[in-house]
Motif scaffolding. Structure first.
Motif, PDB file in Angstrom:
ATOM      1  N   LEU A 803       0.825  -1.205   0.000  1.00  0.00           N
ATOM      2  CA  LEU A 803       0.000   0.000   0.000  1.00  0.00           C
ATOM      3  C   LEU A 803       0.861   1.258   0.000  1.00  0.00           C
ATOM      4  O   LEU A 803       0.555   2.240  -0.701  1.00  0.00           O
ATOM      5  CB  LEU A 803      -0.930  -0.001   1.214  1.00  0.00           C
ATOM      6  CG  LEU A 803      -2.113  -0.965   1.176  1.00  0.00           C
ATOM      7  CD1 LEU A 803      -2.870  -0.933   2.491  1.00  0.00           C
ATOM      8  CD2 LEU A 803      -3.056  -0.607   0.033  1.00  0.00           C
ATOM      9  N   GLY A 804       1.945   1.227   0.765  1.00  0.00           N
ATOM     10  CA  GLY A 804       2.857   2.385   0.767  1.00  0.00           C
ATOM     11  C   GLY A 804       3.508   2.598  -0.586  1.00  0.00           C
ATOM     12  O   GLY A 804       3.646   3.746  -1.058  1.00  0.00           O
ATOM     13  N   PHE A 805       3.910   1.513  -1.240  1.00  0.00           N
ATOM     14  CA  PHE A 805       4.508   1.639  -2.564  1.00  0.00           C
ATOM     15  C   PHE A 805       3.501   2.177  -3.570  1.00  0.00           C
ATOM     16  O   PHE A 805       3.828   3.015  -4.427  1.00  0.00           O
ATOM     17  CB  PHE A 805       5.048   0.283  -3.006  1.00  0.00           C
ATOM     18  CG  PHE A 805       5.743   0.306  -4.328  1.00  0.00           C
ATOM     19  CD1 PHE A 805       6.976   0.947  -4.478  1.00  0.00           C
ATOM     20  CD2 PHE A 805       5.177  -0.298  -5.436  1.00  0.00           C
ATOM     21  CE1 PHE A 805       7.629   0.979  -5.696  1.00  0.00           C
ATOM     22  CE2 PHE A 805       5.817  -0.279  -6.664  1.00  0.00           C
ATOM     23  CZ  PHE A 805       7.047   0.362  -6.800  1.00  0.00           C
ATOM     24  N   ALA A 806       2.255   1.704  -3.478  1.00  0.00           N
ATOM     25  CA  ALA A 806       1.226   2.228  -4.365  1.00  0.00           C
ATOM     26  C   ALA A 806       0.968   3.704  -4.103  1.00  0.00           C
ATOM     27  O   ALA A 806       0.795   4.503  -5.039  1.00  0.00           O
ATOM     28  CB  ALA A 806      -0.062   1.420  -4.193  1.00  0.00           C
ATOM     29  N   MET A 807       0.916   4.095  -2.827  1.00  0.00           N
ATOM     30  CA  MET A 807       0.715   5.504  -2.502  1.00  0.00           C
ATOM     31  C   MET A 807       1.868   6.358  -3.031  1.00  0.00           C
ATOM     32  O   MET A 807       1.682   7.473  -3.533  1.00  0.00           O
ATOM     33  CB  MET A 807       0.603   5.663  -0.984  1.00  0.00           C
ATOM     34  CG  MET A 807       0.261   7.076  -0.541  1.00  0.00           C
ATOM     35  SD  MET A 807       0.510   7.346   1.219  1.00  0.00           S
ATOM     36  CE  MET A 807       2.302   7.467   1.262  1.00  0.00           C
ATOM     37  N   LEU A 808       3.094   5.827  -2.967  1.00  0.00           N
ATOM     38  CA  LEU A 808       4.257   6.561  -3.468  1.00  0.00           C
ATOM     39  C   LEU A 808       4.169   6.771  -4.978  1.00  0.00           C
ATOM     40  O   LEU A 808       4.489   7.857  -5.498  1.00  0.00           O
ATOM     41  CB  LEU A 808       5.526   5.788  -3.105  1.00  0.00           C
ATOM     42  CG  LEU A 808       6.863   6.470  -3.430  1.00  0.00           C
ATOM     43  CD1 LEU A 808       6.983   7.785  -2.667  1.00  0.00           C
ATOM     44  CD2 LEU A 808       8.023   5.551  -3.062  1.00  0.00           C
ATOM     45  N   ASN A 809       3.730   5.757  -5.696  1.00  0.00           N
ATOM     46  CA  ASN A 809       3.568   5.907  -7.139  1.00  0.00           C
ATOM     47  C   ASN A 809       2.490   6.932  -7.470  1.00  0.00           C
ATOM     48  O   ASN A 809       2.654   7.746  -8.401  1.00  0.00           O
ATOM     49  CB  ASN A 809       3.230   4.559  -7.764  1.00  0.00           C
ATOM     50  CG  ASN A 809       4.431   3.654  -7.892  1.00  0.00           C
ATOM     51  OD1 ASN A 809       5.180   3.721  -8.865  1.00  0.00           O
ATOM     52  ND2 ASN A 809       4.652   2.811  -6.888  1.00  0.00           N
ATOM     53  N   MET A 810       1.366   6.907  -6.733  1.00  0.00           N
ATOM     54  CA  MET A 810       0.327   7.893  -6.980  1.00  0.00           C
ATOM     55  C   MET A 810       0.811   9.290  -6.643  1.00  0.00           C
ATOM     56  O   MET A 810       0.446  10.270  -7.308  1.00  0.00           O
ATOM     57  CB  MET A 810      -0.913   7.554  -6.143  1.00  0.00           C
ATOM     58  CG  MET A 810      -1.609   6.275  -6.570  1.00  0.00           C
ATOM     59  SD  MET A 810      -2.101   6.275  -8.319  1.00  0.00           S
ATOM     60  CE  MET A 810      -3.212   7.654  -8.374  1.00  0.00           C
ATOM     61  N   LEU A 811       1.644   9.394  -5.621  1.00  0.00           N
ATOM     62  CA  LEU A 811       2.219  10.697  -5.284  1.00  0.00           C
ATOM     63  C   LEU A 811       3.061  11.224  -6.443  1.00  0.00           C
ATOM     64  O   LEU A 811       3.017  12.413  -6.798  1.00  0.00           O
ATOM     65  CB  LEU A 811       3.062  10.562  -4.013  1.00  0.00           C
ATOM     66  CG  LEU A 811       3.663  11.836  -3.398  1.00  0.00           C
ATOM     67  CD1 LEU A 811       3.737  11.677  -1.882  1.00  0.00           C
ATOM     68  CD2 LEU A 811       5.074  12.119  -3.937  1.00  0.00           C
ATOM     69  N   VAL A 812       3.855  10.367  -7.081  1.00  0.00           N
ATOM     70  CA  VAL A 812       4.671  10.774  -8.238  1.00  0.00           C
ATOM     71  C   VAL A 812       3.777  11.229  -9.384  1.00  0.00           C
ATOM     72  O   VAL A 812       4.033  12.258 -10.034  1.00  0.00           O
ATOM     73  CB  VAL A 812       5.588   9.611  -8.658  1.00  0.00           C
ATOM     74  CG1 VAL A 812       6.298   9.937  -9.972  1.00  0.00           C
ATOM     75  CG2 VAL A 812       6.587   9.305  -7.575  1.00  0.00           C
ATOM     76  N   LEU A 813       2.731  10.449  -9.654  1.00  0.00           N
ATOM     77  CA  LEU A 813       1.850  10.811 -10.755  1.00  0.00           C
ATOM     78  C   LEU A 813       1.155  12.145 -10.497  1.00  0.00           C
ATOM     79  O   LEU A 813       1.021  12.981 -11.410  1.00  0.00           O
ATOM     80  CB  LEU A 813       0.813   9.698 -10.963  1.00  0.00           C
ATOM     81  CG  LEU A 813       1.365   8.332 -11.399  1.00  0.00           C
ATOM     82  CD1 LEU A 813       0.239   7.325 -11.525  1.00  0.00           C
ATOM     83  CD2 LEU A 813       2.108   8.437 -12.715  1.00  0.00           C
ATOM     84  N   ARG A 814       0.651  12.354  -9.274  1.00  0.00           N
ATOM     85  CA  ARG A 814      -0.009  13.622  -8.976  1.00  0.00           C
ATOM     86  C   ARG A 814       0.980  14.781  -9.049  1.00  0.00           C
ATOM     87  O   ARG A 814       0.635  15.892  -9.498  1.00  0.00           O
ATOM     88  CB  ARG A 814      -0.654  13.555  -7.589  1.00  0.00           C
ATOM     89  CG  ARG A 814      -1.802  12.565  -7.476  1.00  0.00           C
ATOM     90  CD  ARG A 814      -2.548  12.753  -6.179  1.00  0.00           C
ATOM     91  NE  ARG A 814      -3.546  11.709  -5.959  1.00  0.00           N
ATOM     92  CZ  ARG A 814      -3.399  10.696  -5.120  1.00  0.00           C
ATOM     93  NH1 ARG A 814      -2.285  10.592  -4.393  1.00  0.00           N
ATOM     94  NH2 ARG A 814      -4.333   9.789  -4.992  1.00  0.00           N
TER      95      ARG A 814
END
Length: 929
Positions: A803-814
């Motif tokens: 979940l943290g890795f997914a949140m990090l990827n979404m943070l990059v995209l945003r």
């Protein structure tokens, strides 16, 4: 050792079978031909005779096989008792005569004892060997099949002197035809003609009486034929020729009936009485020319039926009763179908009522002379056939009257209740009394929907069913038990037909007729549950049956509350009122359980948290928020009652398993209600965007995780049930948090308007971070405190990491969207060089962090995870980023990844496998620190 020889098996031979065809086919052809007056009628009669004869032959063969089987079973039982039994003889014997006056000459010579109180179908005769071995007055009835009425009539016709009996029947028809012919063609006065036929009848009777001393069967046949001729003369003189006034004619017929029945009683001859009565019933049919007064016809039949009732005081002749019943109602039904008109009601209804009363009481009159034996069979044809036929005829008569059939059913119920009361005077009538009671109940039950509409009849049926269950449980009556259940199910069906598909028209909730009907059905079910819990079922105590009745009653109580709230109240107040209804019901049920020792009263309290789920779903779908309208009062009261009930149960009852899940479900529902209110408060009350709503929900879930996992709460219920909340409620909140994280990550750009977007320092991503921290910290705490099993630790860490890795990827995209202007679309993100370079750099940094952490902590699994992520990054560089090698972003990505690979190879080499001490020393010596 004594030797017992088994009795020979009676049967019907081939000659008797052929005689069946030779007699029935022409006889039926003659009767049908006369009635139809053409050849087609004769053909139909021949076919009917063939069918009846074949049925009689098959029935005789079946009875023969059953008797042989019974004889073999008796031999087997004797052998088991140590008694030597001679082989069973298979010699074909004559069929046993059920009517003693018409036995054959050979059978008459056999010495057989006579029993005065024997069953009617045996006429007091019983095989001597069987009577000696019998254990009771009705033991022989269990070993040989009781013949039916048609079989008895056929045995009379085909047994003994068959030619004489056939001649009597043909002579009877001939005399009827002679009366009709002479009336049309002869000039002799009618008085002389009728007198001659009457003298012939009297002569036959006198001759039969004389011959009965030497040849009993022959003499009795002549007596029956003579009585039939006298009946013809009397009825013709009264009905068609006017030679006899009604009163003297009925007196003469009554005297003739008395003479015939008296002769039968004097000679113990059921068949003679049957023949006399049958001739009396057929006389008006045979001499009728299509006219006549129905009052005289039914009055004449009433005289015959009264004679049959008088015989019931002296002899147990069930065939005589059956013949009277069939002739009366069949001929009456035929007359009704052909001649009845509405203006004849006043002269027809009294006869139907009298016939019904008479024949429904005949089984009781016959049974009063029988010995005490509960195994004795009932005269089911009269007991159950009379009410069915009478009710059908009554429906045709009173169909035009308002509530006429309902009052008729009430009268029948009262009459059968009186018969039940009269039959209770002796234990010998117990089964018959039970049948009368059931018929009274059925009649009263039928009267309810006939008098009221379905809506009004349903609660009356339900209360009646509950009353029957109460009687059945106290008296252990199986029939009443099932009848009570069926009536309650029928009440539910009537309610459904009345209300289920109709729109709710009442305006006052809980104060209308429909509400009363539903509440009474629920009350009947609850009373049934209480009765079965207190008195037990008809088979003894049964917790399952009691629980089923309780669930049935409480379910209808729930239907009552739901219909009155959701069906009649405005949408704003419906769920709140329903919650108040549920809370009040749970309190009342709890008090009933305490004060009356009725455990099923706690069922509403058990179901209360489950029903909260439905209320929450309703509010989420149809209302702006749960605390709107009466919800502001309903939800706090409902949760307050739920917690109070849990607290009282812990004080009053021992620990139970259901208390654990109720505590956990209550906590989860509180969190769900809070989340629903936060959604409304942030989104609608303050008008903030979706990002703020998702962030508020995330913080609420993080707080719920910390609240349930904390072990420092001093007060009830968390202090007393901390372990239950951690084991049952906390995993559910974890699952909800994971789902929220996935949905929040996919919700969009996470625009924190009116504030600018800052990576990681925005509401949504801070809330996600809070949820991840709470999940990891509280999850590990639960594993360490034995609240969760240790095997959950690794899946927990992996879930949080992913979940943290997914949140990090979404943070990059945003970040690329808000800061670099990359459009928020899947294809645009995939084609963006900035996005691909940023993802490669973030993945490489994440891999380095994992590998450094694994090397520092000597955790090979973590280091391998970082290495796998680094390998995935390198693979991405060559498969995706290599296509844009001429861009600055791709150059930066390759340089950053390469430098990080060099650094990690120096600072974070692979940890040794467990147990490799040398590798660990080499790792420490190569480390710069």
């Amino acid at each position: 050792m004594p030797t017992v020889r088994a009795a020979s098996v009676p049967s019907i031979g081939r000659a008797d079978s052929m005689l069946s065809f030779l007699l029935l086919i022409p006889l039926c052809a003659l009767v049908f031909g006369v009635l139809a007056d053409d050849s087609m009628g004769a053909l139909a009669g021949a076919i009917a005779g063939f069918t009846c004869a074949w049925a009689f032959v098959l029935r005789a063969r079946l009875q023969r096989l059953e008797r042989r089987l019974d004889a073999l079973e008796a031999v087997t039982r004797k052998q088991g008792d140590g008694v030597s039994v001679a082989p069973v003889t298979t010699t074909v014997a004559a069929e046993p005569e059920w009517d003693t006056p018409f036995v054959s000459a050979v059978a008459a010579e056999q010495a057989q004892p006579v029993i005065d109180n024997a069953p009617a179908w045996m006429d007091g005769r019983v095989d001597s060997a069987t009577a000696a071995a019998a254990e009771g007055p009705w033991a022989q009835e269990q070993t040989q099949a009781m013949p039916g009425s048609l079989s008895i009539a056929w045995q009379w016709l085909s047994g003994g002197n068959t030619l004489v009996r056939t001649g009597i029947i043909v002579l009877f028809f001939g005399a009827a035809f002679l009366i009709r012919y002479v009336a049309q063609h002869s000039t002799i006065s009618i008085e002389i003609r009728l007198a001659a036929i009457a003298v012939a009848g009297v002569g036959l009777v006198m001759l039969g009486l004389r011959l009965a001393r030497t040849r009993k069967g022959y003499g009795l046949s002549l007596q029956g034929g003579g009585l039939g001729l006298i009946y013809l003369v009397l009825f013709g003189a009264m009905q068609f020729y006017g030679l006899l006034a009604p009163l003297p004619g009925f007196v003469a017929l009554f005297v003739c009936t008395l003479i015939g029945v008296g002769l039968g009683l004097r000679q113990n001859a059921q068949a003679l009485a049957v023949l006399a009565v049958l001739g009396g019933f057929l006389a008006p049919v045979l001499v009728s020319a299509g006219g006549g007064d129905h009052v005289r016809l039914f009055g004449y039949y009433l005289v015959l039926d009264l004679g049959i009732a008088a015989v019931a005081f002296w002899r147990i002749w069930r065939l005589l009763n059956l013949v009277g019943f069939l002739c009366t109602f069949v001929i009456g039904a035929l007359w009704g179908g052909l001649r009845y008109r509405a203006e004849l009601f006043s002269s027809t209804e009294p006869f139907l009522v009298i016939f019904f009363v008479l024949f429904s009481a005949l089984p009781l009159l016959s049974a009063r002379r029988l010995p005490l034996d509960l195994r004795r069979p009932l005269d089911t044809t009269l007991v159950f056939g009379v009410p069915v036929v009478s009710f059908a005829l009554q429906a045709a008569l009173v169909g035009e009257f308002v509530h006429g059939l309902s009052w008729s059913a009430c009268g029948a119920a009262l009459w059968y209740a009186l018969l039940d009361r009269l039959a209770r005077v002796s234990p010998a009538f117990e089964l018959l009394a039970d049948c009368y009671r059931v018929l009274a109940i059925i009649a009263a039950t039928i009267a309810i929907p006939l008098a009221f509409d379905d809506a009004s009849a349903s609660p009356l049926w339900a209360l009646e069913g509950a009353g029957l269950l109460w009687i059945a449980c106290r008296q252990r009556r199986v029939v009443l038990w099932w009848l009570g259940i069926l009536i309650q199910v029928g009440a539910a069906c009537l309610w459904g037909r009345a209300y289920l598909f109709d729109a709710v028209s009442a305006t006052r909730p809980f104060l209308n007729v429909a509400a009363l009907d539903t509440a009474l059905i629920a009350l009947a079910g609850l009373c049934s549950a209480w009765v079965t819990q207190r008195y037990g079922t008809v088979r003894g105590s049964s917790v399952i049956v009691t629980r089923v009745f309780a669930c049935w009653g409480w379910l209808w109580w729930l239907v009552f509350g739901s219909r009155e709230t959701f069906g009649l109240m405005v949408l704003r107040d419906a769920s709140g009122a329903w919650l108040l209804f549920l809370a009040l019901s749970a309190l009342v049920g709890h008090q009933l359980a305490r004060r009356s020792a009725w455990p099923d009263g706690r069922l509403p309290a058990l179901a209360l948290p489950l029903l909260f789920i439905f209320a929450l779903l309703f509010d989420f779908q149809w209302r702006s928020h749960s605390l709107a309208g009466l919800g502001l009062l309903g939800w706090p009261c409902a949760f307050g009652v739920q917690l109070w009930l849990l607290y009282r149960e812990e004080l009053e009852l021992p620990a139970r398993r259901d208390q654990r899940w109720r505590h956990a479900l209550t906590a989860c529902l509180l969190l769900a209600l809070g989340a629903e209110e936060i959604r409304w408060l942030v989104g609608e009350a303050y008008g903030l965007g979706r990002t703020w709503i998702e962030a508020a929900l995330g913080l609420w879930l993080a707080g719920g995780i910390v609240w349930l996992a904390s072990a420092r709460w001093p007060a009830w219920p968390l202090a007393a049930r901390a372990m239950d909340y951690r084991r049952l409620a906390l995993p559910a909140v974890f699952v909800a948090s994971v789902l929220w994280s996935l949905l929040a990550g996919l919700q969009g750009t996470a625009d924190p308007a009116p504030f600018p977007y800052l990576p990681l320092l925005n509401p949504l991503e801070l809330a996600q971070l809070a949820v991840l921290v709470a999940m990891r910290h509280c999850g590990l705490q639960c594993c360490d405190s034995a609240a969760w099993p240790q095997c959950w630790r690794r899946p927990l860490l992996w879930s949080v990491g992913l979940l943290g890795f997914a949140m990090l990827n979404m943070l990059v995209l945003r970040g690329c969207h808000h800061l670099a202007g990359v459009p928020w679309a899947p294809l645009a993100m995939l084609d963006s060089r900035v996005v691909q370079a940023a993802l490669a750099a973030v993945w490489a940094v994440s891999a380095v962090v994992l590998m450094l952490a694994g090397a520092r902590g000597a955790q090979r699994q973590r280091w391998l995870s970082g290495a796998a992520l680094m390998g995935l990054t390198v693979l991405k560089l060559f498969l995706v980023d290599l296509s844009g090698r001429d861009t600055l972003e791709r150059i930066v990505a390759f340089l950053v990844v390469g430098i990080l690979l060099l650094l990690v190879g120096y600072f974070a080499p692979a940890p040794p496998r467990s147990g490799s001490a040398g590798d660990a020393d080499n790792l420490r010596s190569d480390s710069p620190h």
